[in-house]
Motif scaffolding. Sequence first.
Motif, PDB file in Angstrom:
ATOM      1  N   ASP A 148      41.434  59.386  -2.459  1.00 46.08           N
ATOM      2  CA  ASP A 148      42.421  59.688  -3.490  1.00 46.08           C
ATOM      3  C   ASP A 148      43.764  59.992  -2.863  1.00 46.08           C
ATOM      4  OD1 ASP A 148      40.880  59.751  -6.077  1.00 46.08           O
ATOM      5  OD2 ASP A 148      39.701  61.194  -4.926  1.00 46.08           O
ATOM      6  N   ASP A 149      44.810  59.857  -3.674  1.00 40.27           N
ATOM      7  CA  ASP A 149      46.176  60.156  -3.257  1.00 40.27           C
ATOM      8  C   ASP A 149      46.337  61.665  -3.102  1.00 40.27           C
ATOM      9  OD1 ASP A 149      48.882  60.138  -2.781  1.00 40.27           O
ATOM     10  OD2 ASP A 149      49.447  59.606  -4.826  1.00 40.27           O
ATOM     11  N   ALA A 150      46.837  62.090  -1.947  1.00 40.13           N
ATOM     12  CA  ALA A 150      47.060  63.514  -1.719  1.00 40.13           C
ATOM     13  C   ALA A 150      48.431  63.961  -2.221  1.00 40.13           C
ATOM     14  CB  ALA A 150      46.921  63.848  -0.234  1.00 40.13           C
ATOM     15  N   GLY A 151      49.285  62.993  -2.569  1.00 33.31           N
ATOM     16  CA  GLY A 151      50.613  63.333  -3.064  1.00 33.31           C
ATOM     17  C   GLY A 151      50.866  62.690  -4.407  1.00 33.31           C
ATOM     18  N   ASP A 152      51.987  62.021  -4.516  1.00 33.61           N
ATOM     19  CA  ASP A 152      52.331  61.313  -5.749  1.00 33.61           C
ATOM     20  C   ASP A 152      52.950  59.983  -5.373  1.00 33.61           C
ATOM     21  OD1 ASP A 152      52.657  60.770  -8.405  1.00 33.61           O
ATOM     22  OD2 ASP A 152      54.536  61.873  -8.604  1.00 33.61           O
ATOM     23  N   GLN A 153      52.218  59.203  -4.590  1.00 38.69           N
ATOM     24  CA  GLN A 153      52.727  57.934  -4.061  1.00 38.69           C
ATOM     25  C   GLN A 153      52.093  56.769  -4.806  1.00 38.69           C
ATOM     26  OE1 GLN A 153      51.851  57.353   0.083  1.00 38.69           O
ATOM     27  NE2 GLN A 153      52.839  55.357   0.185  1.00 38.69           N
TER      28      GLN A 153
END
Length: 308
Positions: A33-38
């Motif tokens: 999963d994405d750890a940020g908002d990319q």
Amino acid sequence: MAWQQLHLQCKKDDVDLAEALLLEAGALSIALDDAGDQPLFEPLPGESPLWDDVILTALFDANTENGNADAVEALSHNVAAEVNANRVWVSGLDDKDWEREWMIHYQPIECANDLWIVPNWLTPPKPEATNIIMDPGLAFGTGYHATTRLCLDWLTEQDLTDKVVIDYGCGSGILGIAALLLGAKQVFAVDIDPQAVLATNQNAERNQVADKLQAFLPQDFDEFRIKQAIAPVDVIAANILAKPLIGLAPYFATLIAKKGKIVLAGLIESQTEAVKSAYQPYFSIDSSHAFSAQEDQHWQRLSGEFTG
């Protein structure tokens, strides 16, 4: 707890090592999963892009020696040290009916002008409306993504009676099926992914429009239209990505009739000018048709008319 989950955040360059260590330790599955908002846009077949920072979630059977809470806790510290993890944590997970769990996330969606998208295991909330019965399956285009909704809303605004439509980048076939339910007489659906061709045919059967829809891989479509001398079509809907849309502009111009309509989606705001520039030699692009979806202010739609 029937399961233990080990969550680990690391850089994408360390994901392969982390996966190998977790699988070696007995992980039953690993999710990324994405750890940020990319944002990651829809990849081409064979591509597997990753976010810069990734959260791996490894699932362990809590009833085994390697999967009990103490063992997973110890493993979490060892793997974190090996891959320079930014953070690591462990959580329990109760058992569920996993074959049906994912279905709870899909509910009927009301689009513009009384068009509904209804998962095939649910009853349409408004039977008298135009209902697209969909199996989300493995192909892109459930109707839950902003770009699909933008195209569906545009289709409801057109007079599609007896029109011939190309759904290019068809995914699940949702746009082509919507066009047929809205009055089109024929749809040619095209996608580079064989899974999309399969899903489109299945969803066409599900919506009782299979006799009016034909799905192809791109090369097969070109061979078919040349062999069958298919006339230029009335409408093209292409919900793809900016780069392939730019490259397809001259090709689309060979497929569409004079004053034929086109709708393009899969764009973010910063890409619209480049796409418009690619299409303006062939189409009059109406800038008033470029707007953001309510769900996500980045997604845009362009539409226009073929000028020849």
